[in-house]
Scaffold this motif. Structure first.
Motif, PDB file in Angstrom:
ATOM      1  N   ARG A  19      10.166  36.928  27.033  1.00  9.31           N
ATOM      2  CA  ARG A  19      11.564  36.666  27.398  1.00  9.31           C
ATOM      3  C   ARG A  19      12.134  37.825  28.201  1.00  9.31           C
ATOM      4  O   ARG A  19      13.338  37.990  28.283  1.00  9.31           O
ATOM      5  N   GLY A  20      11.260  38.627  28.767  1.00  9.98           N
ATOM      6  CA  GLY A  20      11.677  39.837  29.455  1.00  9.98           C
ATOM      7  C   GLY A  20      11.284  41.033  28.623  1.00  9.98           C
ATOM      8  O   GLY A  20      10.517  40.915  27.665  1.00  9.98           O
ATOM      9  N   ARG A  21      11.794  42.159  28.997  1.00 10.95           N
ATOM     10  CA  ARG A  21      11.402  43.414  28.359  1.00 10.95           C
ATOM     11  C   ARG A  21      11.516  43.321  26.845  1.00 10.95           C
ATOM     12  O   ARG A  21      12.532  42.906  26.315  1.00 10.95           O
ATOM     13  N   GLY A  22      10.438  43.704  26.175  1.00  7.00           N
ATOM     14  CA  GLY A  22      10.422  43.696  24.720  1.00  7.00           C
ATOM     15  C   GLY A  22       9.042  43.352  24.186  1.00  7.00           C
ATOM     16  O   GLY A  22       8.075  43.226  24.938  1.00  7.00           O
ATOM     17  N   ARG A 130       8.664  44.355  32.184  1.00  9.13           N
ATOM     18  CA  ARG A 130       9.569  43.835  33.216  1.00  9.13           C
ATOM     19  C   ARG A 130      10.809  43.249  32.548  1.00  9.13           C
ATOM     20  O   ARG A 130      10.749  42.797  31.407  1.00  9.13           O
ATOM     21  N   THR A 131      11.918  43.240  33.269  1.00  5.32           N
ATOM     22  CA  THR A 131      13.158  42.716  32.683  1.00  5.32           C
ATOM     23  C   THR A 131      13.209  41.193  32.713  1.00  5.32           C
ATOM     24  O   THR A 131      13.931  40.598  31.918  1.00  5.32           O
ATOM     25  N   ASP A 132      12.458  40.553  33.613  1.00  4.73           N
ATOM     26  CA  ASP A 132      12.417  39.090  33.685  1.00  4.73           C
ATOM     27  C   ASP A 132      11.308  38.546  32.785  1.00  4.73           C
ATOM     28  O   ASP A 132      10.331  39.233  32.491  1.00  4.73           O
ATOM     29  N   ALA A 133      11.441  37.293  32.385  1.00  6.18           N
ATOM     30  CA  ALA A 133      10.430  36.610  31.588  1.00  6.18           C
ATOM     31  C   ALA A 133       9.148  36.427  32.411  1.00  6.18           C
ATOM     32  O   ALA A 133       9.209  36.236  33.626  1.00  6.18           O
ATOM     33  N   HIS A 134       8.010  36.506  31.730  1.00  2.86           N
ATOM     34  CA  HIS A 134       6.708  36.308  32.368  1.00  2.86           C
ATOM     35  C   HIS A 134       5.780  35.551  31.438  1.00  2.86           C
ATOM     36  O   HIS A 134       6.008  35.502  30.229  1.00  2.86           O
ATOM     37  N   GLN A 135       4.710  35.013  32.021  1.00  6.27           N
ATOM     38  CA  GLN A 135       3.613  34.447  31.241  1.00  6.27           C
ATOM     39  C   GLN A 135       2.455  35.415  31.356  1.00  6.27           C
ATOM     40  O   GLN A 135       1.996  35.707  32.467  1.00  6.27           O
ATOM     41  N   ARG A 136       1.976  35.908  30.210  1.00  2.00           N
ATOM     42  CA  ARG A 136       0.919  36.916  30.194  1.00  2.00           C
ATOM     43  C   ARG A 136      -0.321  36.366  29.501  1.00  2.00           C
ATOM     44  O   ARG A 136      -0.238  35.829  28.400  1.00  2.00           O
ATOM     45  N   LYS A 137      -1.454  36.496  30.158  1.00  2.00           N
ATOM     46  CA  LYS A 137      -2.715  36.036  29.585  1.00  2.00           C
ATOM     47  C   LYS A 137      -3.348  37.162  28.776  1.00  2.00           C
ATOM     48  O   LYS A 137      -3.420  38.308  29.238  1.00  2.00           O
ATOM     49  N   VAL A 138      -3.798  36.827  27.580  1.00  2.33           N
ATOM     50  CA  VAL A 138      -4.496  37.768  26.704  1.00  2.33           C
ATOM     51  C   VAL A 138      -5.865  37.188  26.410  1.00  2.33           C
ATOM     52  O   VAL A 138      -5.994  36.002  26.072  1.00  2.33           O
ATOM     53  N   THR A 139      -6.910  38.015  26.566  1.00  2.96           N
ATOM     54  CA  THR A 139      -8.284  37.613  26.286  1.00  2.96           C
ATOM     55  C   THR A 139      -8.805  38.415  25.101  1.00  2.96           C
ATOM     56  O   THR A 139      -8.669  39.644  25.068  1.00  2.96           O
ATOM     57  N   VAL A 140      -9.391  37.716  24.140  1.00  4.16           N
ATOM     58  CA  VAL A 140      -9.970  38.345  22.962  1.00  4.16           C
ATOM     59  C   VAL A 140     -11.482  38.124  23.011  1.00  4.16           C
ATOM     60  O   VAL A 140     -11.937  36.970  23.054  1.00  4.16           O
ATOM     61  N   THR A 141     -12.246  39.205  23.026  1.00  7.35           N
ATOM     62  CA  THR A 141     -13.698  39.137  22.996  1.00  7.35           C
ATOM     63  C   THR A 141     -14.169  39.736  21.680  1.00  7.35           C
ATOM     64  O   THR A 141     -13.820  40.880  21.372  1.00  7.35           O
ATOM     65  N   VAL A 142     -14.899  38.943  20.911  1.00  7.05           N
ATOM     66  CA  VAL A 142     -15.358  39.401  19.597  1.00  7.05           C
ATOM     67  C   VAL A 142     -16.869  39.553  19.652  1.00  7.05           C
ATOM     68  O   VAL A 142     -17.592  38.627  20.040  1.00  7.05           O
ATOM     69  N   ILE A 143     -17.336  40.748  19.286  1.00  9.10           N
ATOM     70  CA  ILE A 143     -18.756  41.077  19.326  1.00  9.10           C
ATOM     71  C   ILE A 143     -19.170  41.491  17.915  1.00  9.10           C
ATOM     72  O   ILE A 143     -18.501  42.317  17.293  1.00  9.10           O
ATOM     73  N   GLY A 144     -20.255  40.935  17.435  1.00  9.45           N
ATOM     74  CA  GLY A 144     -20.726  41.331  16.111  1.00  9.45           C
ATOM     75  C   GLY A 144     -21.746  40.381  15.570  1.00  9.45           C
ATOM     76  O   GLY A 144     -22.436  39.679  16.307  1.00  9.45           O
ATOM     77  N   GLY A 145     -21.816  40.339  14.258  1.00 10.35           N
ATOM     78  CA  GLY A 145     -22.802  39.499  13.597  1.00 10.35           C
ATOM     79  C   GLY A 145     -22.218  38.795  12.399  1.00 10.35           C
ATOM     80  O   GLY A 145     -21.107  39.081  11.959  1.00 10.35           O
TER      81      GLY A 145
END
Length: 146
Positions: A19-22, A130-145
């Motif tokens: 929703r903007g900065r925060g 940023r002060t304006d709203a944005h759409q941000r992509k987050v990628t989660v990579t899980v490595i293990g066993g």
């Protein structure tokens, strides 16, 4: 020390609508990606492919911690500072890049027993600079066993 083979890699992505900065807490979304991976022991790498937001692990019980962080950064890296020449998208443009560089765009979190091994008062956050709203992509990579 027990040794575990890292024989499994899984990756998931999600979008955070700011929703903007925060701050936007993303702990649950990352935990869901870890659970879906099937990894019991390993490492979750959380990454955002943007230059004006960041990721951090912060106190999740008291929101004034995040409010204090925002006030501190407003003092340390103010919008419209005449020092900055890069202002193509407004007075918050270069300050957002500086904030992102100082705080980082990736995190590594241990996975234990199929869950994020966070401390009692820790949460994962995307911090929009940023002060304006944005759409941000987050990628989660899980490595293990398993």
């Amino acid at each position: 020390m027990r040794r575990h083979a890292a024989d499994h890699v899984a990756q998931a992505s999600f979008t955070v609508h700011t929703r903007g900065r925060g701050f936007s807490e993303i702990t649950d979304e990352v935990a869901q990606a870890v659970a879906a991976s099937g990894v019991q022991t390993g490492l979750a790498n959380v990454f955002t492919a943007h230059t004006s937001c960041s990721l951090l692990i912060s106190e999740n019980a008291d929101p004034t911690v995040r409010e204090d962080l925002e006030r501190w950064f407003a003092r340390a890296v103010p919008d419209g500072d005449p020092l900055f020449r890069h202002d193509a998208e407004g007075p918050d443009d270069m300050p957002a890049h500086v904030r992102s560089i100082l705080t980082g765009v990736s995190l590594a979190v241990p996975v234990h027993a199929g869950r994020l091994a966070l401390g009692t008062w820790q949460g994962l956050y995307l911090w929009e600079h940023r002060t304006d709203a944005h759409q941000r992509k987050v990628t989660v990579t899980v490595i293990g066993g398993g």
